[in-house]
Enzyme design. Structure first.
Site, PDB file in Angstrom:
ATOM      1  N   SER A 164       0.827  -1.201   0.000  1.00  0.00           N
ATOM      2  CA  SER A 164       0.000   0.000   0.000  1.00  0.00           C
ATOM      3  C   SER A 164       0.865   1.256   0.000  1.00  0.00           C
ATOM      4  O   SER A 164       0.562   2.232  -0.697  1.00  0.00           O
ATOM      5  CB  SER A 164      -0.898  -0.053   1.228  1.00  0.00           C
ATOM      6  OG  SER A 164      -1.698   1.077   1.294  1.00  0.00           O
ATOM      7  N   LEU A 178       2.265   1.866  -3.455  1.00  0.00           N
ATOM      8  CA  LEU A 178       1.226   2.398  -4.351  1.00  0.00           C
ATOM      9  C   LEU A 178       0.913   3.858  -4.015  1.00  0.00           C
ATOM     10  O   LEU A 178       0.714   4.672  -4.914  1.00  0.00           O
ATOM     11  CB  LEU A 178      -0.038   1.538  -4.260  1.00  0.00           C
ATOM     12  CG  LEU A 178       0.080   0.129  -4.850  1.00  0.00           C
ATOM     13  CD1 LEU A 178      -1.211  -0.653  -4.663  1.00  0.00           C
ATOM     14  CD2 LEU A 178       0.447   0.176  -6.339  1.00  0.00           C
ATOM     15  N   HIS A 179       0.857   4.208  -2.701  1.00  0.00           N
ATOM     16  CA  HIS A 179       0.612   5.604  -2.309  1.00  0.00           C
ATOM     17  C   HIS A 179       1.717   6.522  -2.829  1.00  0.00           C
ATOM     18  O   HIS A 179       1.439   7.604  -3.338  1.00  0.00           O
ATOM     19  CB  HIS A 179       0.509   5.725  -0.783  1.00  0.00           C
ATOM     20  CG  HIS A 179      -0.872   5.491  -0.260  1.00  0.00           C
ATOM     21  ND1 HIS A 179      -1.366   4.248   0.016  1.00  0.00           N
ATOM     22  CD2 HIS A 179      -1.891   6.354   0.016  1.00  0.00           C
ATOM     23  CE1 HIS A 179      -2.610   4.341   0.450  1.00  0.00           C
ATOM     24  NE2 HIS A 179      -2.957   5.609   0.458  1.00  0.00           N
ATOM     25  N   GLU A 180       2.963   6.079  -2.687  1.00  0.00           N
ATOM     26  CA  GLU A 180       4.073   6.907  -3.150  1.00  0.00           C
ATOM     27  C   GLU A 180       3.984   7.109  -4.662  1.00  0.00           C
ATOM     28  O   GLU A 180       4.204   8.208  -5.170  1.00  0.00           O
ATOM     29  CB  GLU A 180       5.403   6.237  -2.771  1.00  0.00           C
ATOM     30  CG  GLU A 180       6.639   7.063  -3.081  1.00  0.00           C
ATOM     31  CD  GLU A 180       6.694   8.379  -2.310  1.00  0.00           C
ATOM     32  OE1 GLU A 180       6.324   8.372  -1.123  1.00  0.00           O
ATOM     33  OE2 GLU A 180       7.094   9.404  -2.905  1.00  0.00           O
TER      34      GLU A 180
END
Lengths: 472, 472
Positions: free
Chosen positions: B378, B381-383
């Site tokens: 997660s 993916l956020h970065e």
């Protein structure tokens, strides 16, 4: 391939479900988390404003900056000591009246042994009425004189508004107590002379029947008891819990410091830099200042309410072993302005109900009109309490109180609207009208009038159109 | 004297009563009025800040001021059209695999008629494993290729961060869908070839058994369905209520306008004038800016959440007749950060649970470690979602997500503290860490890095010590 315990085929979506925020969803969710969020946002945004304030003004709190003159302190002390004399005078008047009653009773008893005729009763009533006229005149004259002289000194001779407010508040409280003492003893005397079995006196008075209650110690108890309503006897507690008293005293101390810091650091510069906007009648800026001031004034008001009605009165009640401590009801939940005025200040509400509203209604006045009379008296007292110490009888406090009457009519109507929404709306109207607009606007107006009177506005803003409005 | 109906002797104080705010009072009052007050104070103080903002900046909202280049629009459109091709490729791979499976099944049946020996079963398993290796390689290669190429184009060729974010979000969603499609069909194929009565397939799949689900129309339904988890069949509604869809579309429109106004009028100048404080590492000012930004970012976040998870996904679900609309649970009441991450975004949570967490735990990994793996994926993916469109892989979004792990441990411990207080504290820690500090701080950092990269900071503040920190 080893057999795995898990397969990626589990049915995540196996049934029909609604999003919980969709209107008509089977389970309406709780929103308690948003209450916590609101608390945090309020704390955060006010902490930020405190940083901003510090960067702009530095520390404004200062012990030696309060410029009260020696004259203020002397007049203040003199008033503090002389105002209670009104109660002693009232006591002396009642002492004489009680003597009169006792001898009248003795005469009636003697006459009653002879003949209890209607003529005798009428004569007794006439005699009672004649004495009451004298007693009422004495009470009225010295009460009016005392309140007038106190207000005169506060208005003309005490410059510092803080000292002035304390003196004026003291004068009004003692005035109300003296009125209650006179009214109650009048009817106790009447009950003694004309006992009526259908309207017995309250049971609690039996421990101290008239005229035994006309004693100096009984008066002194009433003088210090946290109530404005005189009774010969009150419900009492068994003992004084000094630890409880100490906690209440600590609360008063801490809250006073908080109010002082809020006023000196946050309200004072705000009021100061709103003078210019007021002077030039820049309405958008005045609205902006009222909005900014509303948070500080609300904070001070809530702290002040707690310090006075919860901490001080409970502490005083504990010391006086006074057991009835309903000094307020949960007024913060009120759904109409009417409820607010009958719940936030029970000592005054009790006084007004017992000595103004009920007597008027009992004499046949329509209740609505009697309420208007109560609000009128209250409005006059409010104007006295705000106008005298600030040396400006602007009439704003008076009008603010009188404006409550149409507001009460409006929120009463709103309350009748079915469902919870009308109650929430009524509660919000109360908060807006009273705390978010009324108080800060009033504070701005009296502050401006003060500076207009003492010249600082006319020096800074000689062309101000607002100066004409306040008549300078 | 006429007999009066009323006497001033009524006993106002006839019983012992407590003030309702005294600790231990018999009836603890409701404080619902203070909730209303908090709402009003928030509205008032933010209205005031809006007046202040207007006086300082005027109207900053402007339709023609968005400087996206023609290149951005062309690349954005190209990505919008090309990204879904990944799903079609995944479909083709699965089509071939399904053909293989069908012929393998035919062979097995033929062999089964002769002899269902352990040797034959082992051979079939080997064959399945061999084919899965090829299928997995194909899926893996093109999925990785697609996400990489999309991120590359967003990072190097799309200047406008808004268009970049939309493209990157689209790429990640399609990537997750393709992964789910591959994993699910792998296990469906396995279940076809090696049926296991002890682990039957979910009942809902019976309407579309493997390999009938490998059809273009089935894929297209999954492409548009508001879920990241592939199932051959989903719960469906009977019909599309177009009025409902129109309401959701209106909500999205109104909320988008609100977010746009909040960013352009309130967030943009705030971010702009925080550049200087960031450049000079003036920490008190940075804290002050973060606090001021937190209200705007919170507003945008709540509006964005509602627009995306309530309005858009419900609208899309209605159009697709998708019946399972639990896109979120009431996350605003969570008392631990763990609960937040499992309730606010159910599509991603469902994906992670089905395709990452459960498989890892099923293969023997300790649950705590599997959770860390989920947070790691997660975080990456956020970065990607924040770093690629802003052209700065700072690692702040990644670290923000990884920081959730100790925070989860802490709030889980707090939750075990008895009574309601631990829950309230946990909820407040969630709001502070996530909405009041995390988001505005992240926004400030990426905004500063953007301006550092494109030179406006080094031009304005050439001596900035912070420029060294971001490596310019």
């Amino acid at each position: 391939m080893p057999k795995t315990k898990y397969r990626h085929v589990f049915a995540t979506h196996s049934q029909s479900r609604q999003s919980c925020l969709t209107p008509g969803a089977p389970q309406s969710p709780s929103f308690v988390g948003f209450r916590n969020l609101m608390i945090l946002v309020l704390v955060f945004s006010n902490l930020r404003l405190m940083i901003e304030n510090y960067r702009k003004y530095g520390v404004l709190i200062c012990l030696s900056c309060h410029d009260y003159s020696r004259q203020d302190v002397i007049y203040g002390l003199a008033l503090y000591l002389s105002i209670p004399c009104q109660l002693f005078l009232a006591y002396l008047i009642e002492l004489v009246a009680a003597q009169q009653a006792k001898s009248a009773l003795a005469r009636m008893k003697k006459a009653g042994e002879e003949q209890n005729t209607p003529e005798n009763q009428a004569a007794a009533r006439r005699s009672f009425k004649k004495i009451w006229k004298i007693v009422a005149f004495c009470h009225g004259a010295h009460a009016t004189f005392n309140l007038t002289i106190s207000s005169y000194i506060v208005y003309y001779h005490i410059h510092h508004p803080g000292i002035g407010t304390l003196c004026e508040l003291h004068a009004v409280v003692v005035w109300l107590k003296a009125c209650s003492y006179a009214f109650t003893n009048r009817d106790l005397r009447h009950a003694l002379l004309h006992p009526d079995q259908s309207e017995p006196l309250p049971e609690i008075y039996a421990s101290c029947p008239y005229p035994r209650n006309i004693s100096f110690s009984n008066l002194c108890y009433f003088w210090w008891a946290p109530t404005l309503v005189y009774q010969p006897a009150y419900p009492r507690t068994d003992r004084i819990r000094w630890g409880y008293v100490a906690m209440r005293a600590l609360e008063v101390f801490v809250l006073s410091i908080a109010i002082w810091i809020a006023s000196a650091q946050y309200a004072a510069p705000l009021l100061q830099n709103s003078l210019e906007k007021m002077a030039s009648l820049d309405f958008v800026s005045i609205v902006e200042r009222v909005m900014k001031l509303s948070t500080v004034s609300l904070f001070c008001w809530l702290c002040g309410f707690f310090a006075l009605f919860q901490s001080s009165l409970n502490g005083l009640a504990e010391i006086m072993r006074f057991a009835d401590r309903e000094f307020y009801e949960p007024w913060w939940n009120v759904s109409s302005v009417r409820e607010y005025w009958t719940t936030w200040n029970k000592p005054v509400t009790n006084f007004m109900r017992r000595h103004v509203y009920s007597p008027l209604v009992g004499r046949g006045m329509p209740p609505a009109l009697a309420q208007i009379v109560v609000f009128f008296i209250s409005a006059v007292l409010h104007e006295l309490l705000v106008g005298a110490p600030t040396h400006n009888m602007l009439g704003v406090a008076f009008m603010g109180m009188m404006f409550q009457i149409p507001l009460i009519v409006f929120t009463d109507m709103l309350k009748k609207v079915k469902g919870i929404r009308g109650e929430v709306a009524g509660n919000m109207i109360f908060w807006i009208s009273f705390c978010l607009v009324g108080q800060p606007l009033g504070a701005l107006l009296y502050f401006f009038a003060w500076h207009a009177k003492y010249g600082s506005v006319s020096k800074q803003f000689p062309q101000s159109p607002a100066l004409h409005l306040v008549g300078r």
